[in-house]
Scaffold this motif. Structure first.
Motif, PDB file in Angstrom:
ATOM      1  N   ALA A  65      -1.180  -0.156  -6.313  1.00 47.47           N
ATOM      2  CA  ALA A  65      -0.336  -0.462  -5.049  1.00 47.47           C
ATOM      3  C   ALA A  65       0.915  -0.700  -5.133  1.00 47.47           C
ATOM      4  O   ALA A  65       1.903  -0.099  -4.584  1.00 47.47           O
ATOM      5  CB  ALA A  65      -1.200  -1.050  -4.050  1.00 47.47           C
ATOM      6  N   ALA A  66       1.320  -1.671  -5.995  1.00 47.22           N
ATOM      7  CA  ALA A  66       2.297  -2.332  -6.369  1.00 47.22           C
ATOM      8  C   ALA A  66       3.430  -1.447  -7.001  1.00 47.22           C
ATOM      9  O   ALA A  66       4.670  -1.337  -6.861  1.00 47.22           O
ATOM     10  CB  ALA A  66       2.204  -3.632  -7.246  1.00 47.22           C
ATOM     11  N   SER A  67       2.828  -0.336  -7.789  1.00 51.19           N
ATOM     12  CA  SER A  67       3.746   0.781  -8.331  1.00 51.19           C
ATOM     13  C   SER A  67       3.880   1.669  -7.528  1.00 51.19           C
ATOM     14  O   SER A  67       4.826   2.504  -8.211  1.00 51.19           O
ATOM     15  CB  SER A  67       2.829   1.041  -9.742  1.00 51.19           C
ATOM     16  N   PRO A  71       7.579   2.804   1.406  1.00 52.97           N
ATOM     17  CA  PRO A  71       7.811   1.692   2.293  1.00 52.97           C
ATOM     18  C   PRO A  71       7.583   2.144   3.758  1.00 52.97           C
ATOM     19  O   PRO A  71       7.552   1.004   4.474  1.00 52.97           O
ATOM     20  CB  PRO A  71       9.481   1.516   2.000  1.00 52.97           C
ATOM     21  N   ASN A  72       7.238   3.331   4.020  1.00 52.08           N
ATOM     22  CA  ASN A  72       7.058   3.645   5.485  1.00 52.08           C
ATOM     23  C   ASN A  72       5.408   4.062   5.753  1.00 52.08           C
ATOM     24  O   ASN A  72       5.415   4.881   6.227  1.00 52.08           O
ATOM     25  CB  ASN A  72       7.866   5.022   5.628  1.00 52.08           C
ATOM     26  N   LEU A  73       4.678   3.241   5.424  1.00 54.84           N
ATOM     27  CA  LEU A  73       3.159   3.581   5.615  1.00 54.84           C
ATOM     28  C   LEU A  73       2.997   3.439   6.899  1.00 54.84           C
ATOM     29  O   LEU A  73       2.253   4.066   7.555  1.00 54.84           O
ATOM     30  CB  LEU A  73       2.481   2.510   4.728  1.00 54.84           C
ATOM     31  N   LEU A 394      -3.504   9.233  -0.005  1.00 53.28           N
ATOM     32  CA  LEU A 394      -4.512   9.049  -1.163  1.00 53.28           C
ATOM     33  C   LEU A 394      -4.282   8.227  -2.171  1.00 53.28           C
ATOM     34  O   LEU A 394      -3.816   8.743  -3.191  1.00 53.28           O
ATOM     35  CB  LEU A 394      -4.989  10.466  -1.604  1.00 53.28           C
ATOM     36  N   ASN A 395      -3.886   6.869  -1.796  1.00 57.05           N
ATOM     37  CA  ASN A 395      -3.465   6.191  -3.144  1.00 57.05           C
ATOM     38  C   ASN A 395      -3.758   4.653  -2.538  1.00 57.05           C
ATOM     39  O   ASN A 395      -4.263   4.298  -1.508  1.00 57.05           O
ATOM     40  CB  ASN A 395      -2.051   6.095  -3.148  1.00 57.05           C
ATOM     41  N   ALA A 396      -3.741   3.692  -3.366  1.00 59.97           N
ATOM     42  CA  ALA A 396      -4.148   2.239  -3.388  1.00 59.97           C
ATOM     43  C   ALA A 396      -3.334   1.600  -2.318  1.00 59.97           C
ATOM     44  O   ALA A 396      -3.745   0.790  -1.509  1.00 59.97           O
ATOM     45  CB  ALA A 396      -3.995   1.537  -4.636  1.00 59.97           C
ATOM     46  N   ALA A 397      -1.930   1.995  -2.180  1.00 59.61           N
ATOM     47  CA  ALA A 397      -0.948   1.142  -1.202  1.00 59.61           C
ATOM     48  C   ALA A 397      -1.608   1.707   0.232  1.00 59.61           C
ATOM     49  O   ALA A 397      -1.525   0.754   1.110  1.00 59.61           O
ATOM     50  CB  ALA A 397       0.382   1.612  -1.206  1.00 59.61           C
ATOM     51  N   SER A 410     -10.722  -1.036  -1.070  1.00 54.27           N
ATOM     52  CA  SER A 410      -9.963  -0.724  -2.335  1.00 54.27           C
ATOM     53  C   SER A 410      -9.806   0.596  -2.841  1.00 54.27           C
ATOM     54  O   SER A 410     -10.751   1.374  -2.677  1.00 54.27           O
ATOM     55  CB  SER A 410     -10.334  -1.696  -3.410  1.00 54.27           C
ATOM     56  N   LEU A 411      -8.849   1.092  -3.292  1.00 55.17           N
ATOM     57  CA  LEU A 411      -8.884   2.563  -4.254  1.00 55.17           C
ATOM     58  C   LEU A 411      -8.313   2.746  -5.287  1.00 55.17           C
ATOM     59  O   LEU A 411      -7.170   2.083  -5.359  1.00 55.17           O
ATOM     60  CB  LEU A 411      -8.220   3.395  -3.164  1.00 55.17           C
ATOM     61  N   VAL A 412      -8.647   3.303  -6.238  1.00 49.82           N
ATOM     62  CA  VAL A 412      -8.061   3.437  -7.756  1.00 49.82           C
ATOM     63  C   VAL A 412      -8.260   4.969  -7.889  1.00 49.82           C
ATOM     64  O   VAL A 412      -9.136   5.531  -7.726  1.00 49.82           O
ATOM     65  CB  VAL A 412      -8.665   2.446  -8.912  1.00 49.82           C
ATOM     66  N   LYS A 413      -7.155   5.281  -8.907  1.00 50.14           N
ATOM     67  CA  LYS A 413      -7.040   6.349  -9.376  1.00 50.14           C
ATOM     68  C   LYS A 413      -7.648   6.669 -10.612  1.00 50.14           C
ATOM     69  O   LYS A 413      -7.675   7.877 -11.383  1.00 50.14           O
ATOM     70  CB  LYS A 413      -5.969   7.253  -9.119  1.00 50.14           C
TER      71      LYS A 413
END
Length: 438
Positions: A65-67, A71-73, A394-397, A410-413
């Motif tokens: 998520a940090a990577s 910014p506009n979720l 479709l991402n952790a953020a 939580s989500l990881v790829k």
């Protein structure tokens, strides 16, 4: 003990320790205190391993998520809101005479003028099509045609037959073959009906199909996506000594598939359907029925959903480690923190008299269903329809942004098998050394 658990689940008070003791087939239970303490120690070790694995997934999700520069979720459209399309539900009857299977199937047709991509939903063991009406109507409101079969032999009717003494088991081993074949048969019939049935008017796109499945339905989805039954792994894991030393309840079900290898060679069980282009498997059983060799056959995008408190298909052995075995780069692991094996299951039709479960065995079901709606929609829009505007979901953020206190998300790829095994200091996820009490 197995019969006591089944019978206790049918009691008005649900699956409680007192009901299990009442239904135990013997008038007395003898415990070996030393062995019981040894079992408790090994179980505690397994629980700690699972907690470490879930913590590792959560930490990896935070790193991913940090990577992400996103910014506009908060500006993304809310996918919890139903789409603009109305849909008509039809109940179709298909009969596969070759397998003697009557397939009652719910089909939701949206009022779109263009081709409608098709999503199949496969229910879990002891359930029926009504349990996923919430997801079917949500997907249909966004223009998907949704097909929800009832799998005879492993549905709510079969569970009632077992509890009433009219059946001797919850599902025949043949269900591992018949469930994927049910979906393939229905898709074949819909292809014919798409040309002649006025209800469809040629609007079904049956060459771009997605599959969603829960529990045994999750197995079904993965089999249709290309995972192969791994008889070699089953033979290794299903030896009496191994079964005696397992805390994985789902392994008892998976081992029944060994009976399929008696009459046919392994190569006869290729259950993949080429029309299936993406699959979501929620709380699936995978560790032995597929193993690493079987899961690595999947080439299509896959999302695996796991629940931290799943006592039926444990997260570590059935989803976390198996996710790391997937060779396909288009893969997602979703973790419901505080979820159980039953959290994503919707309310069934009251007329079907499904077995009620205590609230603490379900968890925050309303939040779990919202997660299924808002994650499966962009997954299928991306990989079935090809709409790239849905990939930001479709991402952790994004998962982090919608995670709730009552049911974390939580989500990881990606997940590295070597690092995971070293972290947990394990050789296999299905067995721990223990001795059964008498």
């Amino acid at each position: 003990m197995r019969s006591a658990l089944i019978l206790a689940s049918g009691e008005s008070g649900g699956l409680t320790l007192l009901n299990v003791l009442r239904k135990y087939p013997s008038s007395s239970i003898h415990l070996d205190v030393a062995q019981t303490l040894e079992i408790a120690t090994e179980l505690d070790k397994l629980v700690n391993q699972t907690h470490r694995a879930i913590a590792a997934v959560s930490q990896k999700s935070k790193i991913e998520a940090a990577s992400i520069s996103q910014p506009n979720l908060s500006q993304l459209p809310d996918l919890q809101v139903p789409g603009k399309f109305k849909s008509q539900k039809y109940i179709l009857k298909f009969f596969d005479s070759r397998r003697n299977r009557l397939l009652l199937t719910d089909v939701y047709i949206p009022n779109v003028q263009s081709l409608a991509p098709v999503i199949v939903i496969s229910h879990g063991l002891g359930l029926d099509s009504s349990n996923f009406q919430y997801l079917a109507t949500h997907l249909a409101s966004y223009g998907f045609a949704v097909v929800v079969p009832n799998h005879p032999g492993s549905d709510a009717k079969q569970l009632h037959s077992l509890l009433n003494g009219h059946a001797i088991e919850i599902a025949e081993p043949s269900e591992f073959q018949d469930r994927p074949l049910d979906v393939t048969y229905i898709l074949n019939q819909l292809e014919k009906g798409n040309q002649s049935d006025s209800r469809f008017k040629g609007r079904l796109n049956l060459q771009q199909v997605g599959v969603f499945g829960q529990s045994l339905g999750g197995y079904t989805a993965l089999a249709l996506a290309g995972a192969k039954i791994n008889f070699q792994q089953l033979k290794q894991d299903c030896k009496p000594a191994a079964l005696q030393n397992t805390w994985n309840m789902s392994l008892l079900l998976q081992c029944r598939a060994l009976e399929l290898s008696i009459s046919k060679t392994d190569k006869d069980y290729n259950l993949r359907d080429e029309r299936v282009k993406a699959a979501i498997a929620v709380n699936p059983v995978t560790s032995s029925i597929f193993g690493k060799a079987g899961l690595s056959q999947i080439k299509t995008p896959v999302m695996i959903v796991s629940s931290s408190d799943d006592a039926v298909a444990p997260a570590l052995s059935e989803q976390i480690l198996p996710f790391s075995w997937l060779a396909n780069s288009q893969k997602y692991l979703v973790m419901l923190l505080g979820g159980t094996h039953f959290s994503t299951i919707g309310n069934g039709n009251p007329a079907n008299q499904q077995v009620a479960l205590p609230a603490d065995m379900i968890g925050d079901a309303s939040q779990a269903r919202r997660y299924m709606n808002v994650l499966s929609l962009p997954f299928f829009q991306t990989y079935i329809v090809g709409k790239s505007q849905y990939t930001p979901y479709l991402n952790a953020a994004y998962a982090q942004s919608i995670s709730s206190k009552s049911l974390g998300l939580s989500l990881v790829k990606s997940l590295n098998t070597t690092e995971l095994v070293q972290l947990l200091d394990i050789k296999g996820a299905n067995t721990v050394k223990k001795k059964s009490p008498t």
